[in-house]
Design an enzyme around this catalytic site. Sequence first.
Site, PDB file in Angstrom:
ATOM      1  N   GLU A  94       0.849  -1.354   0.025  1.00 17.23           N
ATOM      2  CA  GLU A  94      -0.166  -0.045   0.060  1.00 17.23           C
ATOM      3  C   GLU A  94       0.850   1.066   0.017  1.00 17.23           C
ATOM      4  OE1 GLU A  94      -2.148  -0.811   3.349  1.00 17.23           O
ATOM      5  OE2 GLU A  94      -4.024  -2.027   2.373  1.00 17.23           O
TER       6      GLU A  94
ATOM      7  N   HIS B 287      -7.822   5.454   6.520  1.00 21.96           N
ATOM      8  CA  HIS B 287      -8.971   4.894   5.767  1.00 21.96           C
ATOM      9  C   HIS B 287      -9.007   3.283   5.881  1.00 21.96           C
ATOM     10  CE1 HIS B 287     -11.873   6.408   2.679  1.00 21.96           C
ATOM     11  NE2 HIS B 287     -12.356   5.524   3.066  1.00 21.96           N
ATOM     12  N   VAL B 288      -9.925   2.548   6.884  1.00 23.68           N
ATOM     13  CA  VAL B 288      -9.762   1.325   7.191  1.00 23.68           C
ATOM     14  C   VAL B 288     -10.457   0.539   5.695  1.00 23.68           C
ATOM     15  CG1 VAL B 288     -12.301   1.376   8.058  1.00 23.68           C
ATOM     16  CG2 VAL B 288     -10.727  -0.178   8.835  1.00 23.68           C
ATOM     17  N   HIS B 289      -9.884  -0.643   5.586  1.00 22.74           N
ATOM     18  CA  HIS B 289     -10.299  -1.431   4.531  1.00 22.74           C
ATOM     19  C   HIS B 289     -10.327  -3.086   4.753  1.00 22.74           C
ATOM     20  CE1 HIS B 289      -6.197  -0.157   4.363  1.00 22.74           C
ATOM     21  NE2 HIS B 289      -5.957  -1.200   3.876  1.00 22.74           N
ATOM     22  N   ILE B 290     -10.957  -3.554   4.056  1.00 20.66           N
ATOM     23  CA  ILE B 290     -10.908  -5.149   4.365  1.00 20.66           C
ATOM     24  C   ILE B 290     -10.403  -5.474   3.115  1.00 20.66           C
ATOM     25  CG2 ILE B 290     -12.408  -7.385   4.447  1.00 20.66           C
ATOM     26  CD1 ILE B 290     -14.615  -5.678   5.486  1.00 20.66           C
TER      27      ILE B 290
END
Length: 161
Positions: free
Chosen positions: A14, A118-121
């Site tokens: 990322e 920014h949270v993400h799965i």
Amino acid sequence: MNHLWSPWRMKYIENSEKENGCVFCNAQAKVDSAENLLTFRGKNAYVILNRYPYTSGHLMVIPFEHISNLEQLNAETRAEMMELASRCTTILRKIYKTESFNMGINIGEAAGAGVLGHVHIHIVPRWPGDTNFMSTTGETRVLPEALEDTYKRVKEGFENM
Ligand SMILES: [Zn+2]
């Protein structure tokens, strides 16, 4: 255990995004195409291809709101994110004929979150022995499918649901 990829170690992937601001907020501000890799917009969250996938079909479910953890999201958004993650596996099963997935969320720096704010799965389809056929040179992986092709197939999967 090193034959198993850990979704908890996504940081370098990322972080290789070099752009100003939040990559996920930037992506959702663009028109959906193979450019921003956004395949589906829900009410509170969206589905996007990982630009640096671990395997073909590596998807992420992300809330529209720029929030760093699950507990600050409202319950409706959390529920929708899980629903979208489930739909991702349905589509990936069809496209890639797999029954195996890694799914995970990195929250906070020590957990290896690359986009901290920014949270993400992550949803990653897996196949028996997949780490063997993917050649690895440093941090660059050679995938059996171009990102544009994956985008097309996943987007069609959502349209046909
Ligand atoms: Zn953001």
